[in-house]
Design an enzyme around this catalytic site. Sequence first.
Site, PDB file in Angstrom:
ATOM      1  N   THR A 291       0.820  -1.004  -0.021  1.00  0.00           N
ATOM      2  CA  THR A 291       0.009  -0.049  -0.107  1.00  0.00           C
ATOM      3  C   THR A 291       0.948   1.206   0.055  1.00  0.00           C
ATOM      4  OG1 THR A 291       0.041   0.249   2.307  1.00  0.00           O
ATOM      5  CG2 THR A 291      -1.839  -1.084   1.417  1.00  0.00           C
TER       6      THR A 291
ATOM      7  N   TRP B 278     -20.378  15.740  10.823  1.00  0.00           N
ATOM      8  CA  TRP B 278     -19.846  15.520   9.631  1.00  0.00           C
ATOM      9  C   TRP B 278     -20.053  16.098   8.301  1.00  0.00           C
ATOM     10  CZ3 TRP B 278     -18.064   9.676  10.147  1.00  0.00           C
ATOM     11  CH2 TRP B 278     -17.693   9.470  11.326  1.00  0.00           C
TER      12      TRP B 278
ATOM     13  N   LYS C 161     -14.874  17.409  10.505  1.00  0.00           N
ATOM     14  CA  LYS C 161     -15.866  17.294  11.752  1.00  0.00           C
ATOM     15  C   LYS C 161     -16.205  18.902  12.214  1.00  0.00           C
ATOM     16  CE  LYS C 161     -13.847  13.097  13.124  1.00  0.00           C
ATOM     17  NZ  LYS C 161     -12.748  13.244  12.462  1.00  0.00           N
TER      18      LYS C 161
ATOM     19  N   GLU D  33      -6.041  -3.924  -0.502  1.00  0.00           N
ATOM     20  CA  GLU D  33      -6.359  -4.956   0.392  1.00  0.00           C
ATOM     21  C   GLU D  33      -7.272  -5.901   0.031  1.00  0.00           C
ATOM     22  OE1 GLU D  33      -5.579  -1.803   1.451  1.00  0.00           O
ATOM     23  OE2 GLU D  33      -4.590  -1.884   3.363  1.00  0.00           O
TER      24      GLU D  33
END
Length: 551
Positions: free
Chosen positions: A196, A453, A448, A341
């Site tokens: 990654t 959010w 936030k 992944e």
Amino acid sequence: MLGQMMDIPLSISTLIVHADRYHGDTEIVSRMVEGPSADNGRDIVKGIHRYTYRDAHRRARKLANVIRANGVEFGDRVATLAWNGYRHFELYYGISGIGAVMHTVNPRLHPEQVAWIVNHAEDKLMFFDLTFAPVVEKIAALCPTVKAWIAMCDRKHMPSIKVDNLLCYEDVLESASDSFDWPVFDERSAACLCYTSGTTGNPKGVLYSHRSTLLHAMASIQPDVFGMSGRETVLPIVPMFHVNAWGIAYSAPMVGAKLVFPGPGLDGASVCELFEQEQVTLSAGVPTVWLGVLQYLQQSGKKPTSLKRMVCGGSAVPPALMRSYEQDYGIKIHQAWGMTEMSPLGTYGSLKKKHDALSPEEQFAIEVKQGRAIYGVDLKIVDGEGNELPRDGKVSGDLLVRGQWIIDSYFRLEKSPLVDGWFPTGDVGTLDPDGYLQITDRSKDVIKSGGEWISSIDLENLAMSHPAVAMAAVIGVYHPKWDERPLLVVVKKPGTELTAAELIKFYDGKIAKWWTPDDVQFIDALPLGATGKVQKNKLREHYKDYKLPGA
Ligand code: ADP
């Protein structure tokens, strides 16, 4: 009682054997890294290499002999630093086919990171394209496990670098026998390794198995996913060094599709030239690539004649981009979502039968989502305590996945990333009853504001729908009252005029008022990572002391 059917392992070598036997004359066309000076005999026209699956299989068998002769054993890692091209394709099969692990290294990483990854993987050999000869020269002395460095070219193009045990790909292949029987082994054996990008901490290795790779390829060709058939000509722009080009180097031979590899030519002009010359019908890449291609098409006035659809993912696809391609060029963008992944496919944007009854606008509202679950990947969203949230398309939560091609543990890391058998993706989104996923953010990018959010993706998509905006990113910056407020960072299209006030006004009536970015910054270019994604961590760092108006 067990079933009484043949127990033939799912192995990568079976793909190239199949493609040779049943699609032996189907072409693989590559733009050569050596450029127009390349001369490999009859197949070269102006730096284009052309051969067939049968030829590729013969050379993969030669390669298998070469790799073994260089001391590589079952399970050993063999690295590549290469573009999408026919030699890289041969390596995909030559390496995994003998039971060694093909480790594709991302050449866009810093040389120090490349060396770190090579050492972590303990690669035994490194195959590299000429472009990356300077990287090899920098890291060779730092990578003691690598016993030979093989330049992917002929004798005439060998780079003049000071590296011990430098070999020439075409030379070693020339002298190798093409007789090789692919070994049969446990389908759960490791086949390929991809790290990654490691935006936080060191990169982590994802170790795919033969089984996971084949199941993923089978799922990807389905009609509701890539819909790939033997009548297709496919050009993967998504690199073979990042999650195996989304499996296309496996799925194309599976169906016998013609493959076109762009080599290092990823600019709009080079890509569009190949689209036309080879009559490409399907392509795949990240949004930044398609933005570049779109700009080229708009400036040049050209129109692709054969390209009908493209797969786009890796970051949120701006709806404005989808609209431009569909309306102006008749090309459908299908959005895919996934991650390293996950091999990488998790969801794919395609409509259901019942959606035929909807208006084009209503259909578009579904198509701009990240796509719906495909068989093989299960999805769920949870709250902060891990309680599953409703699949109502409204409530958003942390997204978890499980399935046959999802990671179980990272290479050489003891601690499992799983939570009760599920892999936490780090993404936040909603799921609806049909399985359509809408990503609102990566959890680390969520803004936030006053305990609520704000979705940076929504704000970016809106900014990108403004005609003067080329690219946009939204980050949260410190605000004394609200903790965080959105700051919009924009790259303008060349030759356009746009003020911060105009852009902020542009949001009026399109979102809840309190979501509107507090300020706009115009910059020349957004920082892009090694896989073409905007590096928001860099933006956050750059603007960490930014004082918002009124703060
Ligand atoms: P890395 O995590 O190494 O940057 P990946 O390619 O594995 O590279 O990135 C996976 C992440 O990319 C996902 O977790 C998600 O945040 C983002 N992503 C991928 N596809 C999409 C998409 N269609 N829409 C929004 N985000 C996406």
